[in-house]
Design a protein around this motif. Structure first.
Motif, short mmCIF file in Angstrom:
data_model
loop_
_atom_site.label_atom_id
_atom_site.label_comp_id
_atom_site.label_asym_id
_atom_site.label_seq_id
_atom_site.Cartn_x
_atom_site.Cartn_y
_atom_site.Cartn_z
N ASP A 1 0.80 -1.22 0.00
CA ASP A 1 0.00 0.00 0.00
C ASP A 1 0.84 1.27 0.00
O ASP A 1 0.30 2.38 0.00
N TYR A 2 2.16 1.11 0.01
CA TYR A 2 3.09 2.25 0.05
C TYR A 2 2.77 3.17 1.23
O TYR A 2 2.61 4.38 1.06
N LEU A 3 2.71 2.58 2.41
CA LEU A 3 2.43 3.34 3.62
C LEU A 3 3.61 3.22 4.58
O LEU A 3 4.09 2.12 4.86
N CYS A 4 4.05 4.37 5.12
CA CYS A 4 5.15 4.39 6.07
C CYS A 4 4.67 3.95 7.44
O CYS A 4 3.48 3.68 7.65
N ILE A 5 5.56 3.91 8.40
CA ILE A 5 5.21 3.48 9.75
C ILE A 5 4.17 4.40 10.39
O ILE A 5 3.32 3.96 11.18
#
Length: 209
Positions: free
Chosen positions: A20-24
């Motif tokens: 999903d190309y989501l950071c922490i």
């Protein structure tokens, strides 16, 4: 690994959820690493003049902002608080945006000060919401939903307050509230035990169904 798809907010290029190309900070994984989240959040808040943009972030634990001063507009729109949030005695000096935010557990805004416009449009409060003795300038709660007990006792609204299509499903207190500007209650749902004891209205009150 590619930038987070909300890179303009977080500035992070290491993604926690590759698919999903989501950071922490933006990851929706309920088991994401707390230490890594804390480290990234601290770095985010320590940016030049301190970042006040938390748009779409997902807090995996009860977040504590007690007593914090946000000198710039605080953007918590579409933010998820999965384990509750403490904003007690917080100063929002330039306004606060909680539009479409989600509070999965209790939300505490006791004695918070909203020096400029506060937006809670379509915010969802699944747990109890406490705005006891909070101070508002202009406030908008249009479309907000409160599923458990809601406390506005002793709150002060110095300018207009807008409650349009707001839903209160449980015990609701507006006792001793001061409304110094125009108040709008339109298409609103109150439980039978909503209390307005000693509430004071100094300008127009607009009520419509």
């Amino acid at each position: 690994m590619g930038k987070c798809k909300y890179h303009e907010v977080c500035g992070l290029e290491d993604v926690n959820q590759p698919d999903d190309y989501l950071c922490i900070l933006h990851s929706t994984d309920p088991y994401k690493d707390r230490k890594a989240f804390d480290k990234a959040l601290d770095a985010h808040r320590q940016k030049e003049r301190g970042s006040t943009n938390f748009w779409r972030m997902v807090f995996p634990y009860q977040i504590n902002f007690y007593g914090v001063t946000f000198s710039e507009r605080a953007d918590f729109s579409r933010t998820e608080f999965t384990q509750g949030a403490n904003f007690g005695e917080v100063l929002f000096a330039k306004g606060a945006n909680f539009t479409l935010s989600k509070f999965a557990e209790d939300a505490n805004f006791m004695e918070a000060t909203f020096a400029e416009h506060a937006w809670f449009n379509k915010a969802l409060f699944t747990g109890e919401a406490n705005f006891w003795d909070a101070s508002f300038s202009r406030a908008t709660f249009s479309g907000a939903k409160f599923e458990k007990n809601t406390e506005f006792g002793l709150a002060k609204f110095s300018e207009a307050a807008r409650f349009h299509e707001t839903v209160f499903k449980a015990e609701t207190h507006f006792s001793d509230v001061s409304f110094n500007g125009t108040v709008l209650f339109s298409h609103i749902i109150f439980p039978e035990d909503a209390l307005f004891n000693r509430a004071r209205f100094f300008e127009r009150v607009i009520v419509s169904r």
